[in-house]
Enzyme design. Structure first.
Site, PDB file in Angstrom:
ATOM      1  N   CYS A 338      17.608 -15.649 -29.746  1.00  0.00           N
ATOM      2  CA  CYS A 338      16.787 -15.025 -30.719  1.00  0.00           C
ATOM      3  C   CYS A 338      15.497 -15.285 -30.455  1.00  0.00           C
ATOM      4  O   CYS A 338      14.635 -14.654 -29.598  1.00  0.00           O
ATOM      5  CB  CYS A 338      17.278 -15.358 -32.084  1.00  0.00           C
ATOM      6  N   HIS A 435      23.511 -14.799 -32.714  1.00  0.00           N
ATOM      7  CA  HIS A 435      23.634 -16.258 -33.268  1.00  0.00           C
ATOM      8  C   HIS A 435      25.411 -16.625 -33.285  1.00  0.00           C
ATOM      9  O   HIS A 435      26.060 -15.556 -33.588  1.00  0.00           O
ATOM     10  CB  HIS A 435      22.916 -16.614 -34.476  1.00  0.00           C
TER      11      HIS A 435
END
Length: 497
Positions: A338, A435
């Site tokens: 991310c 994630h």
């Protein structure tokens, strides 16, 4: 006027400070009462954490997801209606009932009570309707009386919902008698009376040595003792919410793969790495500010960030950009998650000032990609395929911004057939917006095998074992019947429907 409705049993676990184990205690209590046949819901009015999880198209604190797992119910955005995600020392993003609500400066939070409390009470009412018992977690300490006027996290909520409180003290950090008695001393009479009992958490050694301490606290406060919970090593198997919990007690002897992760200032979703840290072949090292990235690391993982541009500057200020370049020259591998993925690119642009002032900065340049931050936030659970290993993964996305460039032609995963992420030409540097995918056992095993390491972990099973061990531990050492009786005190009165 509508007929009164009966209050549901509820109890609130507060602590004498942050990191005393409130989240873990609530998870354990949830599992205990589920095993006793009750329909239980966890609730935290306000959380401050960058370790969030995607739930119902929104986001909540990671700890409430673990508590929902302990309660054996699906996680809901209503279990944590207000989530503060720090972006700077004096500014946080506000998430309300899962959705981005705006930005807030620390000095202005007290003024937001009247705006936020209705959302908190709405979420609590929804859970109360579903449950036989609600177990509420406080935040920080009720003794922060300078913040009481705008409080929705501790006594402010307990008073609004009329919920009895038990207070937990952490003996491992020292000064537990003073912290409990001191809390009693600074609270007004009505809030002292709302606290019905106390407990001691994280005791190491012979519990009987604290018998006199329990008597002294009870004598000075008038609160009932619920007992002493000894230190439980298995609690480290549960996902950590606080960056203070990043260090785990673990031997590194005989490890085949060394993974290093820099602890950036606004590190987010660091529980991504929990499954790797539990693997017997993996040495997971969290590199603190001021320390160099270890030269013998096989893999460096750049974690998520709540403020990518600011954390990139922080990363460079530690000299980690130089260390990372040396790592890559030595043939080491890099994975960006991310915000870490965004940092690995050539540029990061924030034209609308989403994270601060409008600006464009140079990235670390290890991936031929460019990122533009925007106000459109993506929050969703995903099922995808890791392309290099052809293994299925499950995870989630929580991010602002879009990334594109030549290295995106070599994506890391495919979500519903659509590519995500980027890989360098030599295959040693990669990044993705996903994630949580290291939770997937088949993928984690294949990924570690590519580094010559073996996987010996069934992650979901290990977490379940930890929750069972935690419940059994608390059942043995605390007066659980007394906790349930305290919770039931609330149900003996009625409130208007």
């Amino acid at each position: 006027m509508s007929e009164p409705r009966e209050r549901k049993p509820a109890v609130m676990v507060m602590g004498t400070g942050s990191n005393v184990g409130k989240s873990t205690l609530v998870a354990g209590l949830c599992r205990i009462f589920v095993k006793r046949g009750l329909n239980v819901r966890p609730f935290k009015p306000q959380n401050m954490s960058n370790n969030a999880a995607a739930v119902e198209g929104g986001e909540i604190g990671r700890a409430q997801v673990v508590q929902a797992l302990a309660a054996k119910v699906p996680a809901s955005v209503h279990m944590n209606p207000v989530l503060l995600k720090p972006e700077a020392d004096n500014r946080s993003q506000i998430i309300v009932q899962g959705k981005r609500f705006g930005l807030m400066r620390a000095r202005d939070f007290g003024a937001r009570r009247e705006t936020l409390m209705p959302h908190v009470m709405d979420s609590f009412a929804r859970l109360e309707r579903e449950a036989d018992l609600v177990i509420v977690e406080g935040a920080g300490s009720p003794a922060e009386i300078n913040l009481r006027r705008g409080d929705i996290a501790n006594m402010g909520f307990a008073e609004e919902a009329d919920i009895p409180v038990i207070l937990a003290g952490d003996i491992d950090r020292g000064g537990v008698i003073a912290s409990l008695v001191g809390t009693h001393a600074v609270l007004p009479d009505d809030e002292r009376e709302r606290i019905k009992a106390f407990l001691i958490n994280k005791f190491r050694g012979d519990v009987s040595l604290f018998d006199d301490g329990l008597k002294e606290i009870a004598s000075r406060t008038g609160w009932r003792s619920l007992g002493v919970a000894p230190w439980l090593p298995e609690a480290a198997w549960l996902p950590a919410e606080d960056a203070l919990d990043l260090e785990r007690e673990k031997s590194t002897r005989g490890r085949k793969l060394k993974i290093a992760t820099p602890v950036i200032a606004r590190i987010a979703n660091f529980d991504d790495l929990d499954p790797l840290g539990m693997e017997s072949d993996v040495e997971l090292v969290f590199v603190r500010p001021g320390e160099p990235l270890p030269g013998d690391a096989d893999l460096v993982v750049l974690p998520g960030s709540k403020s990518t541009i600011a954390d990139l500057a922080f990363f460079r200020a530690q000299g980690w950009d130089i260390d990372l370049a040396a790592h890559v020259r030595r043939g080491g591998h890099v994975l960006g998650l991310c915000g870490g993925y965004q940092m690995l690119g050539k540029t990061i642009a924030d034209p609308d000032g989403i994270e601060g002032k409008p600006e464009s900065v140079a990235g670390l340049g290890f991936l031929d990609v460019h990122t533009t931050l925007s106000g459109d936030k993506i929050t969703r659970s995903i099922e995808a395929t890791h392309l290099a290993t052809e293994t299925p993964i499950r995870g989630y996305e929580i991010h602002l911004g879009q990334t594109s460039g030549a290295d995106c032609e070599r994506p890391v995963i495919a979500i519903d057939g659509k590519p995500d992420g980027a890989t360098s030409r030599d295959g040693r540097v990669a990044g993705t917006y996903a994630h949580g995918f290291f939770v997937s056992d088949a993928f984690r095993s294949a990924y570690l095998r590519s580094f010559g390491a073996a996987s010996s972990l069934a992650y979901a099973e290990r977490v379940e074992q930890a929750l069972e061990a935690l419940a059994d531990h608390l059942e043995r050492h605390l007066d659980i019947d007394a906790i349930l009786d305290i919770a039931r005190q609330r149900s003996r009165t009625k409130i208007p429907a």
